[in-house]
Design an enzyme around this catalytic site. Structure first.
Site, PDB file in Angstrom:
ATOM      1  N   ARG A   1       0.862  -1.186   0.000  1.00 29.99           N
ATOM      2  CA  ARG A   1       0.000   0.000   0.000  1.00 29.99           C
ATOM      3  C   ARG A   1       0.898   1.236   0.000  1.00 29.99           C
ATOM      4  NH1 ARG A   1      -3.367  -2.927  -1.410  1.00 29.99           N
ATOM      5  NH2 ARG A   1      -5.441  -3.345  -0.538  1.00 29.99           N
TER       6      ARG A   1
ATOM      7  N   HIS B   1      -1.142  -0.747  -9.690  1.00 26.87           N
ATOM      8  CA  HIS B   1      -1.774  -1.553  -8.642  1.00 26.87           C
ATOM      9  C   HIS B   1      -2.384  -2.853  -9.202  1.00 26.87           C
ATOM     10  CE1 HIS B   1      -3.836  -1.399  -4.462  1.00 26.87           C
ATOM     11  NE2 HIS B   1      -3.669  -2.651  -4.859  1.00 26.87           N
TER      12      HIS B   1
HETATM   13  P1  NDP Z   1      -1.312 -10.805   5.899  1.00 22.58           P
HETATM   14  O1  NDP Z   1      -2.295 -10.171   6.795  1.00 22.58           O
HETATM   15  O2  NDP Z   1      -1.425 -12.263   5.637  1.00 22.58           O
HETATM   16  O3  NDP Z   1       0.165 -10.552   6.460  1.00 22.58           O
HETATM   17  C1  NDP Z   1       0.601  -9.335   6.946  1.00 22.58           C
HETATM   18  C2  NDP Z   1       2.041  -9.455   7.434  1.00 22.58           C
HETATM   19  O4  NDP Z   1       2.483  -8.168   7.871  1.00 22.58           O
HETATM   20  C3  NDP Z   1       2.163 -10.401   8.635  1.00 22.58           C
HETATM   21  O5  NDP Z   1       3.366 -11.100   8.586  1.00 22.58           O
HETATM   22  C4  NDP Z   1       2.156  -9.432   9.814  1.00 22.58           C
HETATM   23  O6  NDP Z   1       2.838  -9.894  10.970  1.00 22.58           O
HETATM   24  C5  NDP Z   1       2.930  -8.272   9.220  1.00 22.58           C
HETATM   25  N1  NDP Z   1       2.629  -7.037   9.971  1.00 22.58           N
HETATM   26  C6  NDP Z   1       1.437  -6.414  10.119  1.00 22.58           C
HETATM   27  N2  NDP Z   1       1.572  -5.324  10.887  1.00 22.58           N
HETATM   28  C7  NDP Z   1       2.893  -5.278  11.238  1.00 22.58           C
HETATM   29  C8  NDP Z   1       3.659  -4.389  12.026  1.00 22.58           C
HETATM   30  N3  NDP Z   1       3.097  -3.331  12.651  1.00 22.58           N
HETATM   31  N4  NDP Z   1       4.973  -4.637  12.180  1.00 22.58           N
HETATM   32  C9  NDP Z   1       5.544  -5.708  11.583  1.00 22.58           C
HETATM   33  N5  NDP Z   1       4.876  -6.584  10.813  1.00 22.58           N
HETATM   34  C10 NDP Z   1       3.564  -6.366  10.654  1.00 22.58           C
HETATM   35  O7  NDP Z   1      -1.330  -9.971   4.553  1.00 22.58           O
HETATM   36  P2  NDP Z   1      -1.059 -10.509   3.052  1.00 22.58           P
HETATM   37  O8  NDP Z   1       0.288 -11.111   3.007  1.00 22.58           O
HETATM   38  O9  NDP Z   1      -2.208 -11.306   2.585  1.00 22.58           O
HETATM   39  O10 NDP Z   1      -1.102  -9.119   2.237  1.00 22.58           O
HETATM   40  C11 NDP Z   1      -0.224  -8.053   2.528  1.00 22.58           C
HETATM   41  C12 NDP Z   1      -0.727  -6.791   1.870  1.00 22.58           C
HETATM   42  O11 NDP Z   1      -0.504  -6.839   0.466  1.00 22.58           O
HETATM   43  C13 NDP Z   1      -2.233  -6.564   1.968  1.00 22.58           C
HETATM   44  O12 NDP Z   1      -2.584  -6.022   3.225  1.00 22.58           O
HETATM   45  C14 NDP Z   1      -2.498  -5.598   0.835  1.00 22.58           C
HETATM   46  O13 NDP Z   1      -2.425  -4.272   1.305  1.00 22.58           O
HETATM   47  C15 NDP Z   1      -1.344  -5.874  -0.132  1.00 22.58           C
HETATM   48  N6  NDP Z   1      -1.825  -6.369  -1.427  1.00 22.58           N
HETATM   49  C16 NDP Z   1      -1.457  -5.710  -2.570  1.00 22.58           C
HETATM   50  C17 NDP Z   1      -1.856  -6.162  -3.801  1.00 22.58           C
HETATM   51  C18 NDP Z   1      -1.417  -5.509  -5.060  1.00 22.58           C
HETATM   52  O14 NDP Z   1      -1.884  -5.868  -6.128  1.00 22.58           O
HETATM   53  N7  NDP Z   1      -0.495  -4.578  -5.017  1.00 22.58           N
HETATM   54  C19 NDP Z   1      -2.721  -7.356  -3.932  1.00 22.58           C
HETATM   55  C20 NDP Z   1      -3.026  -7.985  -2.686  1.00 22.58           C
HETATM   56  C21 NDP Z   1      -2.588  -7.495  -1.482  1.00 22.58           C
HETATM   57  P3  NDP Z   1       2.309 -11.187  11.793  1.00 22.58           P
HETATM   58  O15 NDP Z   1       2.579 -12.357  10.865  1.00 22.58           O
HETATM   59  O16 NDP Z   1       3.162 -11.218  12.990  1.00 22.58           O
HETATM   60  O17 NDP Z   1       0.843 -10.973  12.029  1.00 22.58           O
END
Ligand code: NDP
Length: 310
Positions: free
Chosen positions: A225, A273
Site C-alpha cells: 500500500r 496496482h
Molecule cells: P497478511 O495479513 O497475511 O500478512 C501481513 C504481514 O504483515 C504479517 O506477517 C504481519 O505480521 C505483518 N505485519 C502487520 N503489521 C505489522 C507491524 N506493525 N509490524 C511488523 N509486521 C507487521 O497480509 P497478506 O500477506 O495477505 O497481504 C499483505 C498486503 O498486500 C495486503 O494487506 C495488501 O495491502 C497488499 N496487497 C497488494 C496487492 C497488489 O496488487 N499490489 C494485492 C493484494 C494485497 P504477523 O505475521 O506477525 O501478524
C-alpha cells in the site's frame, strides 16, 4: 425468503464470480449492487469499495467478504455490522504476487534498468552479473503473500530475510520481528520489498529516517500500500541516489496524479496496482466454504481482526 449474496466492485467483472459461486452453491442468488431486490434476502456481501453506507442496507447480513487481500479500505468504513469480516487468501493470488515480486527482484538484481537505459543511448554497457546468493533481499511482512514471495526468492537462490510483527520460523528465511529489529533489518536489505498491510502502525512506517537506514544504492519495491511509505521522502531518496531504483505498484494517491515527479524518474518503474488480484476461479471455493460455515454456525476462515487492523 430467498438467500442472496450481493456483489459490488468497480474493478472486478461480476460474471466470473457469479458463475463460480453458482457452481459451488446452487440455490444461492447472486445479486448486483444496483439490482438488490429485497434487501432482507441478502445474507452475504462480496465487496470491493462500495459506496458509504452500503452495508447498512441489509438487515440480515451475516458475512462480509472483502474482494481482495488488503482490508484497509474496508476497515476504515463506518457501516460494518458486528458480523464476521473475511478477506480473500487464495493460493493463486499468492502465486500471482510471488511471480510479480520475483520479476521485480530479478530485474533489479540483474541490473536490467541499467541495460534499458544503455540501450536507449545505443551504448554497450557490461556489468558483471552477481550471484543471487550474494544479494540480500528483505521482505517487510511475512503473511500469506510475503511468505509465498519469500519462498519463491529462496528457490532462486537469494539470501532472504523477512520481518513481521510476531516471530516466524520459515525454512531458508532469516526471520526478524518487532520494531527493535527494524533498523538492522533495513540496513542489511539491498533490495527491500514492502508486503505489509496498511494499519495505524504501518502508515508512514518508511519515513525519511528509516529510508536512510537502507544501504546506499538500495533497490525498493512496494507491492503493498502506498501510504506505508512517505512518498515525498522516497522521491528525495531517489533523487539523491540513496535509493538507486524503485518498482512501485501502489501509491499514496491512486491513480497516481499526472503531476507526480515519479512519472518522469527513469529510476522508477510504475505499475498501476495490479501485482496480484483475486481470481474467481480459485477464490470462489474459499468464499463458498465460508458461506457454508456461516450456514452451519461454524467459525469462518481468513477472518479479519478489526482491532489489529489486518
Ligand atoms: P497478511 O495479513 O497475511 O500478512 C501481513 C504481514 O504483515 C504479517 O506477517 C504481519 O505480521 C505483518 N505485519 C502487520 N503489521 C505489522 C507491524 N506493525 N509490524 C511488523 N509486521 C507487521 O497480509 P497478506 O500477506 O495477505 O497481504 C499483505 C498486503 O498486500 C495486503 O494487506 C495488501 O495491502 C497488499 N496487497 C497488494 C496487492 C497488489 O496488487 N499490489 C494485492 C493484494 C494485497 P504477523 O505475521 O506477525 O501478524
Amino acid at each position: 425468503m430467498a438467500e442472496a449474496l450481493v456483489f459490488h466492485s468497480a474493478y472486478d467483472p461480476p460474471e466470473p464470480w457469479k458463475a463460480a459461486l453458482e457452481a459451488e452453491l446452487p440455490g444461492l442468488e447472486f445479486r448486483l449492487s444496483h439490482e438488490i431486490g429485497d434487501p432482507a434476502d441478502v445474507r452475504y456481501a462480496l465487496i470491493w469499495k462500495p459506496p458509504a453506507g452500503f452495508l447498512s442496507f441489509f438487515p440480515n447480513l451475516q458475512l462480509v467478504v472483502n474482494l481482495g487481500a488488503g482490508v484497509d479500505a474496508l476497515l476504515s468504513r463506518h457501516d460494518i455490522p458486528d458480523i464476521p469480516v473475511t478477506r480473500i487468501c487464495d493460493p493463486d493470488m499468492s502465486r500471482m504476487m510471488a511471480s510479480f515480486v520475483l520479476f521485480a527482484v530479478l530485474r533489479h538484481a540483474r541490473d536490467i534498468p541499467v541495460f534499458e537505459r544503455a540501450q536507449r543511448e545505443r551504448h554497450w554497457t557490461f556489468l558483471a552479473p552477481r550471484c543471487a546468493e550474494d544479494i540480500r533481499v528483505g521482505i517487510l511482512g511475512l503473511g500469506e503473500l510475503g511468505t509465498a514471495a519469500a519462498a519463491e526468492l529462496v528457490r532462486h537462490g537469494f539470501r532472504v530475510q523477512g520481518w513481521s510483527r510476531t516471530q516466524k520460523d520459515l525454512p531458508g528465511i532469516h526471520c526478524a520481528s518487532g520494531m527493535d529489529a527494524l533498523p538492522d533489518f533495513l540496513a542489511t536489505s539491498e533490495i527491500l520489498v514492502v508486503m505489509l498491510p496498511l494499519t495505524d502502525q504501518t502508515r508512514h512506517l518508511l519515513d525519511a529516517e528509516r529510508l536512510a537506514m537502507l544501504p546506499k544504492g538500495a533497490k525498493f519495491i512496494n507491492v503493498a500500500r502506498g501510504p506505508i511509505v512517505d512518498e515525498g521522502a522516497l522521491i528525495e531518496a531517489l533523487r539523491s541516489g540513496h535509493i538507486a531504483q524503485a518498482t512501485l505498484d501502489v501509491f499514496e494517491v491512486e491513480p497516481l496524479p499526472p503531476d507526480s515527479p515519479l512519472w518522469s524518474m527513469d529510476t522508477v518503474l510504475i505499475t498501476p496496482h495490479l501485482a496480484s488480484i483475486a481470481i474467481p476461479r480459485s477464490a470462489a471455493a474459499q468464499v463458498a466454504d465460508n458461506i457454508r460455515r456461516v450456514r452451519a454456525g461454524e467459525p469462518v476462515l481468513n477472518r479479519v481482526d478489526p482491532v489489529r487492523g489486518y
